[in-house]
Design a protein around this motif. Structure first.
Motif: not given
Length: 120
Positions: A41-42, A45-50, A52-53
């Motif tokens: 995720a790091e 530049d998107v959320s961790r949720t994105a 994860s999806q």
């Protein structure tokens, strides 16, 4: 579902998963190293949720392996998940090469028979 149909479905799912640039980038990240979801995720530049999806889509397509280590989820690429796609691309490439060969042979045949052409 017959085996051939199942393989075609898996190839379709892999193609859909790979159509998204971030998913291809994720696969590149985990191609040689097993990484935790947070580390993956790091890189984006998107959320961790994105992220994860995206991981879920790749996993469902058979392109990622997930291993749990305590509370962490570690991911690595599953090269065998690309096997059906590799077969598809190999078949397409072979067909394209065969078509190109036939076109060149046909063109040479036409050129050799053209009026006024010098035949050896």
């Amino acid at each position: 579902m017959p085996e051939e149909e199942r393989q075609e479905s898996a190839t379709d799912e892999a193609l859909r998963a790979l159509a998204e640039p971030r998913r291809r980038a994720i696969l590149r990240l985990v191609a040689h190293d097993e990484l935790p979801a947070g580390r993956i995720a790091e890189e984006f530049d998107v959320s961790r949720t994105a992220v994860s999806q995206h991981l879920g889509v790749l996993k469902a397509a058979g392109l990622l392996h997930e291993r749990r280590d305590g509370t962490r989820r570690l991911y690595r690429a599953r090269p065998e998940g690309l096997a059906g796609l590799q077969v598809f691309l190999d078949e397409m490439w072979a067909t394209s090469l065969d078509t190109a060969r036939r076109l060149v042979e046909a063109e040479r045949g036409l050129l050799d028979e053209a009026p006024g052409s010098a035949v050896g």
